[in-house]
Design a protein around this motif. Structure first.
Motif, PDB file in Angstrom:
ATOM      1  N   GLN A   1     -15.522 -31.521  37.173  1.00 34.65           N
ATOM      2  CA  GLN A   1     -16.034 -32.768  36.612  1.00 34.65           C
ATOM      3  C   GLN A   1     -17.503 -32.602  36.196  1.00 34.65           C
ATOM      4  O   GLN A   1     -17.932 -33.102  35.168  1.00 34.65           O
ATOM      5  CB  GLN A   1     -15.893 -33.864  37.679  1.00 34.65           C
ATOM      6  CG  GLN A   1     -16.006 -35.267  37.136  1.00 34.65           C
ATOM      7  CD  GLN A   1     -15.028 -35.559  36.009  1.00 34.65           C
ATOM      8  OE1 GLN A   1     -13.848 -35.242  36.087  1.00 34.65           O
ATOM      9  NE2 GLN A   1     -15.524 -36.146  34.938  1.00 34.65           N
TER      10      GLN A   1
ATOM     11  N   PRO B   1     -12.425 -40.761  29.702  1.00 37.06           N
ATOM     12  CA  PRO B   1     -11.458 -40.068  30.565  1.00 37.06           C
ATOM     13  C   PRO B   1     -10.263 -40.968  30.851  1.00 37.06           C
ATOM     14  O   PRO B   1     -10.381 -42.193  30.771  1.00 37.06           O
ATOM     15  CB  PRO B   1     -12.258 -39.820  31.852  1.00 37.06           C
ATOM     16  CG  PRO B   1     -13.291 -40.899  31.880  1.00 37.06           C
ATOM     17  CD  PRO B   1     -13.641 -41.163  30.447  1.00 37.06           C
ATOM     18  N   LYS B   2      -9.139 -40.371  31.194  1.00 35.69           N
ATOM     19  CA  LYS B   2      -7.993 -41.250  31.475  1.00 35.69           C
ATOM     20  C   LYS B   2      -8.133 -41.854  32.854  1.00 35.69           C
ATOM     21  O   LYS B   2      -8.514 -41.196  33.815  1.00 35.69           O
ATOM     22  CB  LYS B   2      -6.682 -40.510  31.278  1.00 35.69           C
ATOM     23  CG  LYS B   2      -6.210 -39.670  32.407  1.00 35.69           C
ATOM     24  CD  LYS B   2      -4.860 -39.030  32.043  1.00 35.69           C
ATOM     25  CE  LYS B   2      -4.542 -37.983  33.077  1.00 35.69           C
ATOM     26  NZ  LYS B   2      -3.513 -37.046  32.665  1.00 35.69           N
TER      27      LYS B   2
ATOM     28  N   ALA C   1     -12.070 -29.613  28.154  1.00 38.24           N
ATOM     29  CA  ALA C   1     -11.335 -29.073  29.308  1.00 38.24           C
ATOM     30  C   ALA C   1     -12.255 -28.111  30.050  1.00 38.24           C
ATOM     31  O   ALA C   1     -12.704 -27.120  29.478  1.00 38.24           O
ATOM     32  CB  ALA C   1     -10.090 -28.342  28.837  1.00 38.24           C
TER      33      ALA C   1
ATOM     34  N   LEU D   1     -11.202 -37.135  27.157  1.00 35.76           N
ATOM     35  CA  LEU D   1     -11.166 -37.354  25.716  1.00 35.76           C
ATOM     36  C   LEU D   1     -12.531 -37.930  25.348  1.00 35.76           C
ATOM     37  O   LEU D   1     -13.020 -38.831  26.023  1.00 35.76           O
ATOM     38  CB  LEU D   1     -10.059 -38.342  25.353  1.00 35.76           C
ATOM     39  CG  LEU D   1      -9.963 -38.725  23.878  1.00 35.76           C
ATOM     40  CD1 LEU D   1      -9.510 -37.548  23.025  1.00 35.76           C
ATOM     41  CD2 LEU D   1      -9.009 -39.895  23.686  1.00 35.76           C
TER      42      LEU D   1
ATOM     43  N   ALA E   1      -3.648 -30.897  34.095  1.00 36.88           N
ATOM     44  CA  ALA E   1      -4.551 -31.445  35.106  1.00 36.88           C
ATOM     45  C   ALA E   1      -4.120 -31.044  36.516  1.00 36.88           C
ATOM     46  O   ALA E   1      -4.945 -30.868  37.403  1.00 36.88           O
ATOM     47  CB  ALA E   1      -4.626 -32.960  34.987  1.00 36.88           C
TER      48      ALA E   1
ATOM     49  N   GLY F   1      -5.430 -27.670  37.962  1.00 32.90           N
ATOM     50  CA  GLY F   1      -6.846 -27.525  38.290  1.00 32.90           C
ATOM     51  C   GLY F   1      -7.686 -27.738  37.066  1.00 32.90           C
ATOM     52  O   GLY F   1      -7.228 -27.599  35.937  1.00 32.90           O
ATOM     53  N   GLY F   2      -8.920 -28.103  37.285  1.00 40.65           N
ATOM     54  CA  GLY F   2      -9.790 -28.333  36.155  1.00 40.65           C
ATOM     55  C   GLY F   2      -9.926 -29.823  35.873  1.00 40.65           C
ATOM     56  O   GLY F   2      -9.282 -30.654  36.499  1.00 40.65           O
ATOM     57  N   ALA F   3     -10.795 -30.124  34.950  1.00 40.64           N
ATOM     58  CA  ALA F   3     -11.067 -31.514  34.601  1.00 40.64           C
ATOM     59  C   ALA F   3     -10.950 -31.674  33.093  1.00 40.64           C
ATOM     60  O   ALA F   3     -11.195 -30.739  32.337  1.00 40.64           O
ATOM     61  CB  ALA F   3     -12.475 -31.884  35.073  1.00 40.64           C
ATOM     62  N   PHE F   4     -10.542 -32.868  32.685  1.00 38.02           N
ATOM     63  CA  PHE F   4     -10.314 -33.124  31.265  1.00 38.02           C
ATOM     64  C   PHE F   4     -10.889 -34.463  30.900  1.00 38.02           C
ATOM     65  O   PHE F   4     -10.897 -35.381  31.706  1.00 38.02           O
ATOM     66  CB  PHE F   4      -8.813 -33.173  30.965  1.00 38.02           C
ATOM     67  CG  PHE F   4      -8.129 -31.898  31.273  1.00 38.02           C
ATOM     68  CD1 PHE F   4      -7.980 -30.932  30.299  1.00 38.02           C
ATOM     69  CD2 PHE F   4      -7.660 -31.657  32.549  1.00 38.02           C
ATOM     70  CE1 PHE F   4      -7.365 -29.733  30.583  1.00 38.02           C
ATOM     71  CE2 PHE F   4      -7.045 -30.460  32.855  1.00 38.02           C
ATOM     72  CZ  PHE F   4      -6.898 -29.501  31.874  1.00 38.02           C
TER      73      PHE F   4
ATOM     74  N   ASN G   1     -17.427 -41.110  26.079  1.00 36.26           N
ATOM     75  CA  ASN G   1     -16.602 -40.395  27.044  1.00 36.26           C
ATOM     76  C   ASN G   1     -15.491 -41.321  27.525  1.00 36.26           C
ATOM     77  O   ASN G   1     -15.759 -42.365  28.107  1.00 36.26           O
ATOM     78  CB  ASN G   1     -17.483 -39.943  28.218  1.00 36.26           C
ATOM     79  CG  ASN G   1     -16.695 -39.151  29.254  1.00 36.26           C
ATOM     80  OD1 ASN G   1     -15.626 -38.619  28.945  1.00 36.26           O
ATOM     81  ND2 ASN G   1     -17.209 -39.084  30.465  1.00 36.26           N
TER      82      ASN G   1
ATOM     83  N   MET H   1      -8.602 -21.358  37.084  1.00 38.50           N
ATOM     84  CA  MET H   1      -8.967 -22.525  36.270  1.00 38.50           C
ATOM     85  C   MET H   1      -8.248 -22.499  34.933  1.00 38.50           C
ATOM     86  O   MET H   1      -7.533 -21.579  34.605  1.00 38.50           O
ATOM     87  CB  MET H   1     -10.472 -22.551  36.034  1.00 38.50           C
ATOM     88  CG  MET H   1     -10.961 -21.400  35.148  1.00 38.50           C
ATOM     89  SD  MET H   1     -12.381 -21.839  34.142  1.00 38.50           S
ATOM     90  CE  MET H   1     -11.642 -22.844  32.896  1.00 38.50           C
ATOM     91  N   ILE H   2      -8.475 -23.501  34.173  1.00 41.51           N
ATOM     92  CA  ILE H   2      -7.852 -23.621  32.867  1.00 41.51           C
ATOM     93  C   ILE H   2      -8.854 -23.188  31.807  1.00 41.51           C
ATOM     94  O   ILE H   2     -10.023 -23.518  31.881  1.00 41.51           O
ATOM     95  CB  ILE H   2      -7.514 -25.096  32.594  1.00 41.51           C
ATOM     96  CG1 ILE H   2      -6.606 -25.641  33.674  1.00 41.51           C
ATOM     97  CG2 ILE H   2      -6.916 -25.272  31.240  1.00 41.51           C
ATOM     98  CD1 ILE H   2      -5.219 -25.140  33.658  1.00 41.51           C
TER      99      ILE H   2
END
Lengths: 171, 186
Positions: A136, A158-159, A132, A92, A84, A87-90, A156, A1-2
């Motif tokens: 999710q 998210p892109k 990060a 803004l 992204a 792996g992992g979720a991001f 929240n 993971m990040i």
């Protein structure tokens, strides 16, 4: 993971004057900065290719690039990974923080290791940060915890679609 | 790209090793790809192949130099935000993203009534004037698709169709890193 590891640079660049030491660059330095922001070719001697484009030599290019890294004109050189994709979720996210609570809320938000970047900005939503996480689900957890801790509602954002990512700063 | 998450198990073990090895940067030496090959104990042909694959599928955006904004005099940034008609979002988002001074351009969800903006474009400049000019250039491009939206029926007050949020303080900045010890998924 990040993970959002490494050093926390709280306030390091707050004072513009302190960090605003614009350095003197040689024409070769400028050429290198401009050209290498676009990318290094994938071949046996890539810096020789770059040197040819700048009427220089491979050796000189390597020396100058290492100097630019050392003097921190370049913050990094290498593959730019799309976090992204690894792996992992991001997401803004933002908060509208009352001025008198700004410092306290900053400490609360920054206490989460999942907060990667956090900026104060000129708007009613005056705190903007990247969350990060590994999943999710964890994004929602962090948001909920921030809301419980601060009593403020998190925006929240998210892109949904990405049009372009890549900064070119010509010198 | 339309999703914000993807799975880390998309990486093969050797790809993962490649990421771990190079995520802090590549040494600036005459044969950098040979260096990777030696470190990973694979052939340089395999390194070229992996690199080209990463570049093609977007895991690596570029192998590039990342300048320090401040050292180059780019001390101002603006997060410009826009309320544009959804049906034009992709076309116009693409167009804004192509402007040379825009570093990131994303479509994000609105959250009415507190936040009506759906297009975000980050700009960078050497002076407040410069980012202001960049903002007006984006505005010109988006004029026809900006949304005129009212807060609610009673108030009749208009939402601003755009704004620019400038950063006044870095509160936290960390690097994003792939963890070395995280468990491999088959």
């Amino acid at each position: 993971m990040i993970e959002a590891s490494a050093k926390t640079k709280i306030d390091e660049q707050t004072d513009r004057k302190r960090t605003h030491e614009v350095v003197e660059l040689t024409p070769l330095d400028k050429g290198l900065i401009n050209l290498l922001q676009h990318g290094l070719p994938v071949c046996e001697r890539p810096f020789e290719v770059i040197a040819n484009e700048l009427n220089s030599t491979e050796e000189e290019v390597i020396t100058h690039l290492n100097q630019l890294l050392e003097s921190k004109v370049l913050s990094r050189f290498g593959p730019m990974f799309d976090a992204a994709c690894l792996g992992g979720a991001f997401t803004l996210a933002a908060l509208a923080v009352p001025d008198e609570r700004f410092e306290a809320v900053t400490a609360q938000v920054n206490s989460f290791e999942q907060i990667a970047h956090n900026y104060r900005r000129t708007h009613q939503y005056n705190m903007w940060f990247v969350i990060a996480t590994e999943s999710q689900q964890e994004i929602y957890q962090v948001i909920e915890e921030i809301e419980n801790m601060t009593g403020l509602e998190v925006l929240n954002a998210p892109k949904l679609e990405e049009f372009y990512v890549g900064l070119y700063l010509p010198v | 790209m339309s999703v914000s998450t993807s799975q880390s198990n998309a990486l093969t073990p050797i790809e993962r090793e490649y990421v771990l090895l190079t995520q802090n940067g590549l040494p600036i030496v005459a044969r950098p790809y040979h260096w990777i090959a030696e470190q990973l104990k694979i052939s340089v042909e395999q390194v070229y192949e992996l690199t080209e694959k990463f570049l093609e599928n977007g895991i690596v955006r570029r192998i590039a130099a990342v300048p320090n904004h401040y050292k180059l005099g780019y001390t101002y940034n603006g997060m410009t935000v826009w309320d544009i008609a959804d049906e034009h979002a992709t076309t116009f988002g693409d167009a804004v993203g192509k402007l040379p001074f825009v570093s990131h351009c994303y479509l994000r969800p609105r959250k009415l009534p507190s936040w009506n903006f759906n297009l975000f474009a980050m700009v960078h400049g050497k002076s407040p004037d410069e980012i202001e000019q960049q903002r007006s250039q984006i505005k010109k491009l988006l004029t026809d698709v900006l949304v005129e939206r009212f807060h609610d029926d009673e108030q009749k007050t208009l939402f601003k169709p755009y704004d620019m949020l400038t950063s006044t303080q870095i509160l936290k900045k960390t690097g994003l890193r792939l963890k070395r010890n995280s468990t491999e998924k088959a």
